[in-house]
Motif scaffolding. Structure first.
Motif, PDB file in Angstrom:
ATOM      1  N   LYS A 120       0.838  -1.196   0.000  1.00 37.18           N
ATOM      2  CA  LYS A 120       0.000   0.000   0.000  1.00 37.18           C
ATOM      3  C   LYS A 120       0.876   1.251   0.000  1.00 37.18           C
ATOM      4  CE  LYS A 120      -4.042  -1.876   2.299  1.00 37.18           C
ATOM      5  NZ  LYS A 120      -4.766  -1.918   3.568  1.00 37.18           N
ATOM      6  N   LEU A 123      -0.499   7.080  -1.986  1.00 33.71           N
ATOM      7  CA  LEU A 123      -1.561   7.406  -2.930  1.00 33.71           C
ATOM      8  C   LEU A 123      -2.805   6.559  -2.643  1.00 33.71           C
ATOM      9  CD1 LEU A 123      -2.085   9.203  -5.480  1.00 33.71           C
ATOM     10  CD2 LEU A 123      -1.645   7.124  -6.807  1.00 33.71           C
ATOM     11  N   MET A 124      -2.613   5.323  -2.311  1.00 31.23           N
ATOM     12  CA  MET A 124      -3.740   4.449  -1.992  1.00 31.23           C
ATOM     13  C   MET A 124      -4.471   4.927  -0.738  1.00 31.23           C
ATOM     14  SD  MET A 124      -2.016   0.775  -2.844  1.00 31.23           S
ATOM     15  CE  MET A 124      -1.336   0.448  -4.470  1.00 31.23           C
ATOM     16  N   ALA A 127      -6.380   8.087  -1.639  1.00 30.45           N
ATOM     17  CA  ALA A 127      -7.560   7.730  -2.431  1.00 30.45           C
ATOM     18  C   ALA A 127      -8.650   7.129  -1.549  1.00 30.45           C
ATOM     19  CB  ALA A 127      -7.166   6.742  -3.526  1.00 30.45           C
ATOM     20  N   LEU A 135      -3.716  13.625  -2.655  1.00 27.38           N
ATOM     21  CA  LEU A 135      -3.663  12.815  -3.867  1.00 27.38           C
ATOM     22  C   LEU A 135      -3.076  13.640  -5.019  1.00 27.38           C
ATOM     23  CD1 LEU A 135      -5.702  10.035  -5.022  1.00 27.38           C
ATOM     24  CD2 LEU A 135      -5.896  11.988  -6.541  1.00 27.38           C
ATOM     25  N   ALA A 155      -5.037   2.393  -6.385  1.00 21.08           N
ATOM     26  CA  ALA A 155      -5.634   3.517  -5.655  1.00 21.08           C
ATOM     27  C   ALA A 155      -7.096   3.696  -6.054  1.00 21.08           C
ATOM     28  CB  ALA A 155      -4.828   4.789  -5.923  1.00 21.08           C
ATOM     29  N   TYR A 158      -9.283   1.255  -4.269  1.00 22.66           N
ATOM     30  CA  TYR A 158      -9.518   1.657  -2.873  1.00 22.66           C
ATOM     31  C   TYR A 158     -10.538   2.788  -2.787  1.00 22.66           C
ATOM     32  CZ  TYR A 158      -5.978  -1.326  -0.822  1.00 22.66           C
ATOM     33  OH  TYR A 158      -5.269  -2.422  -0.383  1.00 22.66           O
TER      34      TYR A 158
END
Length: 174
Positions: A120, A123-124, A127, A135, A155, A158
């Motif tokens: 992970k 960015l994930m 998001a 982001l 991302a 998610y």
């Protein structure tokens, strides 16, 4: 072989060192820059971690203490050091949505696509929790939106799973 007693000099030093370490974590949580600076000057290691693997930098950045974070980075705190859950300071900041601290970490060597063992990225996290401003910063700094975690999720996956409308719309338009 001589054993140490409760009142031995080594035991006293160990207790003092532990007290300084505990104080450094208290200062990190509170964002007490001057006291934290003094603790670093007297020898508290900048990358010391608590029982959960959280570094001083993890705590200051996660809690939004920008000046304390800046101090630790100036003393060469490792922005890539993960805690016991495999999270980086940048991932914690992305979760919280703190753009200023995210930029500071990136400016001091945090890898934009750095990830823990689960894959992970920051960015994930941004998001997932609809942190559009973070982001956008991560994308501007070169984060790879198509990168997958160990389960093959991106991302965008998610953002969709969490119903994060703004980040989902932004990622879908890439």
């Amino acid at each position: 072989m001589k054993t140490q007693t409760q009142d031995s000099p080594a035991t006293k030093i160990d207790a003092e060192v532990m007290a300084l370490a505990r104080e450094s974590f208290r200062c990190a949580r509170a964002g007490e820059v001057d006291r934290l600076a003094w603790l670093l000057e007297v020898g508290v290691p900048v990358n010391v971690c608590n029982e959960r693997g959280d570094s001083l930098l993890m705590l200051t950045s996660y809690l939004g203490h920008v000046e304390a974070t800046r101090l630790l980075l100036a003393h060469r705190a490792d922005p890539e050091r993960t805690n016991d859950r495999g999270q980086t300071p940048l991932a914690g900041v992305a979760f919280k949505g703190d753009v200023a601290t995210a930029q500071l970490l990136l400016d001091h060597g945090a890898q934009v696509d750095g990830a823990g063992p689960d894959g992970k990225t920051a960015l994930m996290f941004a998001a997932m929790f609809d942190r559009l401003e973070v982001l956008e910063l991560l994308l501007a700094r070169g984060a790879a939106p198509g990168r997958q975690d160990e389960g093959g999720r991106t991302a965008l996956d998610y953002a969709r799973a969490m119903g994060a409308q703004r980040t989902q719309a932004r990622l879908a338009n890439l």
